[in-house]
Structures are given as structure tokens and as C-alpha cells.
Design a protein around this motif. Structure first.
Motif, PDB file in Angstrom:
ATOM      1  N   PRO A 140       0.813  -1.227   0.000  1.00  0.00           N
ATOM      2  CA  PRO A 140       0.000   0.000   0.000  1.00  0.00           C
ATOM      3  C   PRO A 140       0.844   1.275   0.000  1.00  0.00           C
ATOM      4  O   PRO A 140       0.432   2.305  -0.526  1.00  0.00           O
ATOM      5  N   GLY A 141       2.045   1.186   0.576  1.00  0.00           N
ATOM      6  CA  GLY A 141       2.931   2.346   0.612  1.00  0.00           C
ATOM      7  C   GLY A 141       3.370   2.805  -0.760  1.00  0.00           C
ATOM      8  O   GLY A 141       3.733   3.981  -0.953  1.00  0.00           O
ATOM      9  N   ALA A 142       3.344   1.905  -1.757  1.00  0.00           N
ATOM     10  CA  ALA A 142       3.732   2.286  -3.115  1.00  0.00           C
ATOM     11  C   ALA A 142       2.730   3.284  -3.687  1.00  0.00           C
ATOM     12  O   ALA A 142       3.107   4.221  -4.407  1.00  0.00           O
ATOM     13  N   VAL A 143       1.448   3.086  -3.352  1.00  0.00           N
ATOM     14  CA  VAL A 143       0.408   3.998  -3.837  1.00  0.00           C
ATOM     15  C   VAL A 143       0.609   5.392  -3.255  1.00  0.00           C
ATOM     16  O   VAL A 143       0.599   6.403  -3.976  1.00  0.00           O
ATOM     17  N   THR A 144       0.800   5.458  -1.937  1.00  0.00           N
ATOM     18  CA  THR A 144       0.961   6.769  -1.298  1.00  0.00           C
ATOM     19  C   THR A 144       2.281   7.426  -1.713  1.00  0.00           C
ATOM     20  O   THR A 144       2.363   8.662  -1.763  1.00  0.00           O
ATOM     21  N   ARG A 145       3.296   6.626  -2.040  1.00  0.00           N
ATOM     22  CA  ARG A 145       4.565   7.197  -2.516  1.00  0.00           C
ATOM     23  C   ARG A 145       4.372   7.892  -3.859  1.00  0.00           C
ATOM     24  O   ARG A 145       4.886   8.994  -4.090  1.00  0.00           O
ATOM     25  N   LEU A 146       3.614   7.279  -4.734  1.00  0.00           N
ATOM     26  CA  LEU A 146       3.322   7.904  -6.026  1.00  0.00           C
ATOM     27  C   LEU A 146       2.506   9.181  -5.845  1.00  0.00           C
ATOM     28  O   LEU A 146       2.734  10.183  -6.539  1.00  0.00           O
ATOM     29  N   ASN A 189      -4.975   7.584   2.999  1.00  0.00           N
ATOM     30  CA  ASN A 189      -3.629   7.300   3.497  1.00  0.00           C
ATOM     31  C   ASN A 189      -3.314   5.802   3.397  1.00  0.00           C
ATOM     32  O   ASN A 189      -4.184   4.969   3.102  1.00  0.00           O
ATOM     33  N   GLU A 190      -2.061   5.476   3.689  1.00  0.00           N
ATOM     34  CA  GLU A 190      -1.578   4.092   3.542  1.00  0.00           C
ATOM     35  C   GLU A 190      -2.341   3.125   4.437  1.00  0.00           C
ATOM     36  O   GLU A 190      -2.657   2.002   4.029  1.00  0.00           O
ATOM     37  N   GLN A 191      -2.639   3.546   5.664  1.00  0.00           N
ATOM     38  CA  GLN A 191      -3.292   2.648   6.608  1.00  0.00           C
ATOM     39  C   GLN A 191      -4.701   2.270   6.142  1.00  0.00           C
ATOM     40  O   GLN A 191      -5.119   1.114   6.270  1.00  0.00           O
ATOM     41  N   ASP A 192      -5.440   3.237   5.589  1.00  0.00           N
ATOM     42  CA  ASP A 192      -6.785   2.943   5.093  1.00  0.00           C
ATOM     43  C   ASP A 192      -6.735   1.959   3.924  1.00  0.00           C
ATOM     44  O   ASP A 192      -7.553   1.035   3.827  1.00  0.00           O
ATOM     45  N   ILE A 193      -5.759   2.171   3.029  1.00  0.00           N
ATOM     46  CA  ILE A 193      -5.598   1.264   1.885  1.00  0.00           C
ATOM     47  C   ILE A 193      -5.237  -0.133   2.373  1.00  0.00           C
ATOM     48  O   ILE A 193      -5.775  -1.144   1.897  1.00  0.00           O
ATOM     49  N   LYS A 194      -4.363  -0.188   3.377  1.00  0.00           N
ATOM     50  CA  LYS A 194      -3.927  -1.481   3.916  1.00  0.00           C
ATOM     51  C   LYS A 194      -5.091  -2.250   4.526  1.00  0.00           C
ATOM     52  O   LYS A 194      -5.284  -3.453   4.239  1.00  0.00           O
ATOM     53  N   GLN A 195      -5.881  -1.597   5.354  1.00  0.00           N
ATOM     54  CA  GLN A 195      -6.988  -2.274   6.024  1.00  0.00           C
ATOM     55  C   GLN A 195      -8.017  -2.782   5.017  1.00  0.00           C
ATOM     56  O   GLN A 195      -8.545  -3.896   5.154  1.00  0.00           O
ATOM     57  N   THR A 196      -8.312  -1.991   3.994  1.00  0.00           N
ATOM     58  CA  THR A 196      -9.253  -2.425   2.958  1.00  0.00           C
ATOM     59  C   THR A 196      -8.691  -3.624   2.193  1.00  0.00           C
ATOM     60  O   THR A 196      -9.415  -4.584   1.897  1.00  0.00           O
ATOM     61  N   VAL A 253      11.568 -13.130  11.015  1.00  0.00           N
ATOM     62  CA  VAL A 253      10.388 -12.472  10.455  1.00  0.00           C
ATOM     63  C   VAL A 253      10.209 -11.085  11.046  1.00  0.00           C
ATOM     64  O   VAL A 253      10.000 -10.098  10.326  1.00  0.00           O
ATOM     65  N   LEU A 254      10.321 -10.977  12.359  1.00  0.00           N
ATOM     66  CA  LEU A 254      10.136  -9.679  13.016  1.00  0.00           C
ATOM     67  C   LEU A 254      11.226  -8.697  12.592  1.00  0.00           C
ATOM     68  O   LEU A 254      10.972  -7.507  12.406  1.00  0.00           O
ATOM     69  N   GLY A 255      12.440  -9.201  12.425  1.00  0.00           N
ATOM     70  CA  GLY A 255      13.527  -8.330  11.989  1.00  0.00           C
ATOM     71  C   GLY A 255      13.317  -7.787  10.591  1.00  0.00           C
ATOM     72  O   GLY A 255      13.691  -6.655  10.288  1.00  0.00           O
ATOM     73  N   ALA A 256      12.695  -8.603   9.717  1.00  0.00           N
ATOM     74  CA  ALA A 256      12.482  -8.183   8.330  1.00  0.00           C
ATOM     75  C   ALA A 256      11.252  -7.312   8.163  1.00  0.00           C
ATOM     76  O   ALA A 256      11.162  -6.538   7.206  1.00  0.00           O
ATOM     77  N   THR A 257      10.285  -7.420   9.075  1.00  0.00           N
ATOM     78  CA  THR A 257       9.024  -6.688   8.928  1.00  0.00           C
ATOM     79  C   THR A 257       8.834  -5.671  10.043  1.00  0.00           C
ATOM     80  O   THR A 257       7.708  -5.269  10.342  1.00  0.00           O
ATOM     81  N   LEU A 258       9.921  -5.216  10.617  1.00  0.00           N
ATOM     82  CA  LEU A 258       9.874  -4.334  11.787  1.00  0.00           C
ATOM     83  C   LEU A 258       9.155  -3.032  11.508  1.00  0.00           C
ATOM     84  O   LEU A 258       8.536  -2.440  12.386  1.00  0.00           O
ATOM     85  N   THR A 259       9.198  -2.563  10.263  1.00  0.00           N
ATOM     86  CA  THR A 259       8.607  -1.261   9.940  1.00  0.00           C
ATOM     87  C   THR A 259       7.100  -1.334   9.758  1.00  0.00           C
ATOM     88  O   THR A 259       6.440  -0.314   9.638  1.00  0.00           O
ATOM     89  N   GLU A 260       6.570  -2.539   9.724  1.00  0.00           N
ATOM     90  CA  GLU A 260       5.143  -2.682   9.471  1.00  0.00           C
ATOM     91  C   GLU A 260       4.347  -2.477  10.756  1.00  0.00           C
ATOM     92  O   GLU A 260       4.668  -3.041  11.803  1.00  0.00           O
ATOM     93  N   GLU A 261       3.305  -1.680  10.681  1.00  0.00           N
ATOM     94  CA  GLU A 261       2.430  -1.436  11.835  1.00  0.00           C
ATOM     95  C   GLU A 261       1.409  -2.557  11.931  1.00  0.00           C
ATOM     96  O   GLU A 261       0.790  -2.937  10.947  1.00  0.00           O
ATOM     97  N   ASP A 262       1.219  -3.090  13.136  1.00  0.00           N
ATOM     98  CA  ASP A 262       0.268  -4.178  13.347  1.00  0.00           C
ATOM     99  C   ASP A 262      -0.960  -3.649  14.065  1.00  0.00           C
ATOM    100  O   ASP A 262      -1.048  -3.702  15.282  1.00  0.00           O
ATOM    101  N   ASP A 263      -1.856  -3.134  13.298  1.00  0.00           N
ATOM    102  CA  ASP A 263      -3.099  -2.604  13.873  1.00  0.00           C
ATOM    103  C   ASP A 263      -4.230  -3.602  13.713  1.00  0.00           C
ATOM    104  O   ASP A 263      -4.213  -4.395  12.808  1.00  0.00           O
TER     105      ASP A 263
END
Length: 567
Positions: free
Chosen positions: A422-428, A523-530, A557-567
Motif C-alpha cells: 500500500p505504501g507504493a500507492v501513497t509514494r506515487l 492514506n496508507e493505513q486505510d488502503i492497507k486495512q481495505t 520475520v520480526l527483523g524483516a518486517t519491523l517497519t510494518e504497523e500491526d493494527d
């Protein structure tokens, strides 16, 4: 050591033993309950088609480990089974035999006592190997069983070290300087390739030259040589890579090809000045690696089907996202191989071209000459392509031109540095691209990471802790007991506990719901949840599934995905 040919009528006790044993491996494994009769019959059918040994087929099918195969054969042929990591090996014996001979047979001399040479073997029926070793050395053979991977690992490691030390000794003694440097650099390359290293780091320090290998993303020190040899090694690599020998104050790039066991590797060389001297990194690219099918990347079955549907589309943009070294280029090359048909015109724009793809036109950008990604796309569109791969979208101009290409009847593949799909969309959107252009052009985004894969030979199962169970989310109850796996370390994995890497993927399809959110500038979070509600598995979800399957660890796994928010 005096070498003499043994009498023709003399047969080693071990060889006699092999010929006397009539038990078939398959029957033994079935009797021991290690495989079923059906699995045996299927493997025997495969054996007729592939002309491979039964044990190799059973191992490749995952029905046996190499260790189990060695244990079974040792019992069948009444041979001692040895663990090479616990055996004292006389490295001087390696000088008795040609390395290629030992490697081809998969055997290794271990020790010499009186007139008996102890030899590690993995196949008791390879009588020719023992006879040839006896003919060359003049010694009686005393075979012992060992795991094939262990034999090959120790053979490569000990031989490389033995050969390297010999070369360094020659250099220090002032003998055969030029030839010794050539052999030293060759030995360094062969060892790195045998250890599946992706990079070789050659670094000058105050009292030594340090050589490190990057294996599965981690750096390991492999060699330390006298500081006076550093300049000669750097010069030799520069000659091979077509670089300027006299230039030491500015960075340089070069490349050359190198073959090991009939496999050709592309070596990319980068040098930079350092306060101690000049440092180098050699990137090792296996030319056979580009032919990996999409199914081998580590994608889940559902995601594979999504990607196959996306690449069948006649136009649109597919983005691969993730940090440097996440495997984005490998994914795009796998897609290119899939869509590469005689009725398709495919052109790539790269910086630089990493692998040569047959049947595909490839071009390097040259920013110094004004040939940028954006300018290259403009020119390429006049060449009537069906599919365009843009190495990386770095700026708004490239993004807009690539998107317009996707809207005018071209399938466009590219990469973008974002943490999630989803971050690719908001980056564009942040680049200033109009939402209606993004929603119309982008058809899918593949985010990815690489985690280290647990060594199948030594990984150990254990009961997950409450904290680890919590990381699996609501899918696991708080009192549920699950087993995971942890690294141990063995010869197969160079004592690291890991062997190779596993891809984690997050595949976002731009459907009607996501398009509405893009147009609304969500925003990215809304796109992600959908996207999750519509079936998307996040990077962390994909990683935890692989941890649950004992392919990797929760920590990886946690080390590679540390930047991802877990909501």
C-alpha cells in the motif's frame, strides 16, 4: 610418501564387503518404516526416467535427509559412520590426489595410519573411486561412511584453505609472484562461490588484508592475509575487471566472467579509496539464477495465481517494492521469463543490466551522458514494445512517463523503495502523480523481504513461548501450544544454523475498492486495512506462516518486517 601401484589381484577388504552385500536400499528403507512401498515404487519409476541413484531421488523428494541416507547405507554395508566435524583431518593428504577427482566422486581422504588410508565415502557402491585412489596413492583403502554434503563441504573448505595457504607461502617466499597471485584470486572466488556467497569484501586494515563473504545477508570473515599482498590482489582483480590500475583516488566499477564446475558467474567489481588504501567488493551473480520460475520464489499459491493473472493483462503497471537487497530484481526477471514469448517485444531499462536475458532487448542508463530512466522510456516507446521493465522509479518525471506508458497499451514493470505494497500507492501520490492516473494505470504491487531459511539438516523444534504465540495474532489462542524451529549449526550451513533465504511477499491487487481510496487521496493505513479485508496477506502474515511451517524463525520475520504497523 612412496607411491606404488598395488598388484592387480589384490582387492581391499572394504571392496569385497561391498560386493558381498546384496540388500537393496529401497527394501531396507521400507522395512525400517522410513518410506512406504508406494513411495519406493514412485521413486523407482523416477529413477528409470532420470537415471539417478535411488538415494538421491529420495533425498530430492524430501523423503529422506542425507544424514538418514548415510546412516542407512552404513548399517547395510557394515561401515563406520563418521561426523566429519568431529574427525581430525590430515589436510596434507589432499596433495596426493587431484581435487577434481575427489570432487567428482564425492570422497575425501581423512587420515593415514601405517599403510591404510581412511577415506570418507557417501556411496558404498562407488568401488571405482576407491580403486582409483589406491592406484594413485599405493595405500590400502579403509572406507568410512559420511554424509555427502558434509564430504563436499569439508573437501571444498579444506582444499580452498590448503591451496590458499600454499599460495600465500609462495608469495611470502618471493617465489612465482605473478602465478601465485592469479591462483590466490582464483581460490578466493572458488571458495566464495562454493559457499554460496553473494559478495566478497576485500578490506585493507592496519596489519592485514581481511576477506569477508556475505552469505544469506550476513558477513563472515573467511581469510586474513599479510598486508603486503593487498596491493597485488587489488591489481589482479582490476586487470580481470578491465579497470584502471593507476587510478586509486577515485571509485571505479568493472566486471568479468568466471566459471566454476561449468557454471558461469558474472562478477561485478566496485573499488573505493579508503584511509588505509583501496577496498573492493565483488558481487557474484549466477547467470543460471535468472531462470527461476515464479513458483520457486516463495510465494503462496493464492499470490502466485494473482501475479499470473496480472501479467496476462495487456497493459498496466506492476510494481515490486522493498529495500535494497530484498530480491525485487529477481522477482521482475522471473516475471519477464514468464512473459517472454516470440510474439512479444520486451525492452528493459536498467542501472546497470544485471543479467543478460535471451530474446529481450536491454539497455543501461547513463546519467552522466543525460540518458536517464525518463529519457530512455521516451525513446523506447518509439520501438513498439509490448512490455517495458524500468529498473527503478526514482523521481516524479520517471513515474509520470512510466504511468503514461502503462495507460497507452504497455505492460510496465518497475521497482519502488517503499516498506509495504500500500505504501507504493501513497509514494506515487507524494511524488505529485494525479490520483486518477495511479488508479487507472497501477494494477498490482508486490512488496517483499528476504529472511534466512533454517538449515533443514540441523534445525531443532521447540515449544513456542507466550510472546511468540502472541506475534501470530488472533489466529492463535493464548493457551494454544505450537512448535516452532530454531537454528543449531552444522557443516551443511557453515555452523550458522541457516541455509539460503526465503522470500516474504505481500501482493496488493488494485481493485475497485482500492481505486476509490486512491481517488479520495486516502492514506496508507486505510488502503492497507481495505486490502486485508479483501484478502491481502501482509508481509508479517506471510512471514509468520513460514515460521509456523518451521522454514524460518519468528525473530527473522520480526527483523524483516519491523517497519510494518500491526493494527
Amino acid at each position: 610418501m612412496t607411491l606404488s601401484r598395488p598388484p592387480d589381484d589384490t582387492v581391499d577388504k572394504g571392496i569385497q564387503q561391498f560386493e558381498e552385500v546384496a540388500l537393496r536400499l529401497g527394501d531396507t528403507l521400507v522395512k525400517q518404516g522410513m518410506i512406504t512401498e508406494l513411495q519406493l515404487q514412485t521413486a523407482l519409476q523416477d529413477q528409470k526416467k532420470k537415471d539417478e541413484k535411488l538415494g538421491q531421488i529420495l533425498v530430492s523428494k524430501g523423503l529422506l535427509t542425507r544424514r538418514q541416507l548415510a546412516e542407512t547405507l552404513a548399517k547395510m554395508y557394515q561401515l563406520p559412520l563418521v561426523d566429519l566435524s568431529e574427525v581430525e583431518i590430515q589436510e596434507s593428504l589432499l596433495s596426493l590426489f587431484p581435487y577434481e577427482l575427489l570432487k567428482n566422486y564425492g570422497v575425501m581422504p581423512l587420515s593415514l595410519e601405517e599403510n591404510f588410508l581412511t577415506v570418507a565415502i557417501h556411496d558404498p557402491l562407488e568401488i571405482d573411486a576407491l580403486q582409483e585412489l589406491r592406484y594413485i596413492s599405493g595405500y590400502q583403502m579403509k572406507p568410512v561412511m559420511a554424509d555427502e554434503d558434509q564430504i563436499r563441504h569439508h573437501l571444498d573448505e579444506r582444499y580452498d584453505a590448503f591451496r590458499t595457504m600454499q599460495v600465500i607461502s609462495d608469495l611470502q617466499s618471493g617465489e612465482k609472484q605473478e602465478g601465485s597471485i592469479i591462483r590466490l584470486v582464483e581460490a578466493m572466488l572458488v571458495r566464495a562461490i562454493n559457499e554460496c556467497a553473494s559478495d566478497i569484501h576485500i578490506e585493507l586494515q592496519r596489519e592485514k588484508m581481511r576477506v569477508r563473504h556475505r552469505i544469506d545477508g550476513e558477513l563472515y570473515e573467511k581469510l586474513s592475509v599479510p598486508v603486503e599482498i593487498h596491493r597485488k590482489v587489488i591489481s589482479r582483480v582490476k586487470v580481470m575487471a578491465g579497470m584502471d590500475l593507476a587510478e586509486t583516488r577515485h571509485p571505479q566499477d568493472g566486471r568479468f566472467s568466471f566459471s566454476v564446475s561449468d557454471v558461469e558467474y558474472d562478477i561485478r567489481v566496485s573499488s573505493i579509496p579508503d584511509i588505509m588504501g583501496e577496498n573492493m567488493v565483488l558481487r557474484i551473480l549466477n547467470k543460471q539464477y535468472i531462470h527461476r520460475p515464479i513458483e520457486s520464489l516463495g510465494l503462496e499459491g493464492h499470490d502466485i495465481q494473482i501475479i499470473k493473472r496480472l501479467i496476462r493483462r495487456p497493459y498496466g503497471m506492476i510494481l515490486a517494492t522493498g529495500p535494497t537487497g530484498a530480491g525485487k530484481t529477481t522477482t521482475l526477471y522471473s516475471i519477464l521469463n514468464k512473459v517472454n514469448k516470440p510474439n512479444k517485444s520486451i525492452i528493459t531499462i536498467e542501472d546497470p543490466v544485471e543479467y543478460e536475458l535471451p530474446g529481450i532487448s536491454q539497455t543501461n542508463i547513463n546519467p552522466q551522458a543525460g540518458y536517464t530512466f525518463a529519457r530512455a522510456i521516451r525513446h523506447i516507446l518509439r520501438h513498439d514494445p509490448n512490455i517495458i521493465m524500468v529498473g527503478e522509479i526514482r523521481d516524479p518525471e520517471t513515474a509520470e512517463i512510466a504511468i503514461r506508458a502503462a495507460l497507452t497499451g504497455h505492460l510496465v514493470l518497475s521497482t519502488l523503495h517503499t516498506n509495504s505494497a500500500p505504501g507504493a500507492v501513497t509514494r506515487l501520490l507524494d511524488m505529485g502523480i494525479q490520483p486518477f492516473l495511479i488508479s487507472s494505470a497501477v494494477i498490482g504491487v508486490i512488496a517483499q523481504r528476504l529472511v534466512r531459511r533454517l538449515c533443514p539438516e540441523c534445525k531443532r523444534a521447540y515449544e513456542a513461548s507466550p510472546d511468540e504465540i502472541q506475534e501470530f495474532g488472533s489466529a492463535m489462542g493464548p493457551d494454544q501450544k505450537i512448535t516452532l524451529a530454531e537454528p543449531v549449526g552444522c557443516d551443511h550451513c557453515f555452523k550458522t544454523g541457516f541455509s539460503g533465504r526465503e522470500g516474504l511477499f505481500e501482493v496488493l491487487t488494485i481493485d475497485q475498492d482500492i481505486r476509490k481510496l486512491i481517488v479520495q487521496h486516502s492514506n496508507e493505513q486505510d488502503i492497507k486495512q481495505t486490502a486485508i479485508r479483501n484478502g491481502m496477506k501482509t508481509l508479517k502474515m506471510a512471514g509468520m506462516r513460514k515460521a509456523f511451517k518451521k522454514l524460518t524463525t519468528v525473530q527473522e520475520v520480526l527483523g524483516a518486517t519491523l517497519t510494518e504497523e500491526d493494527d
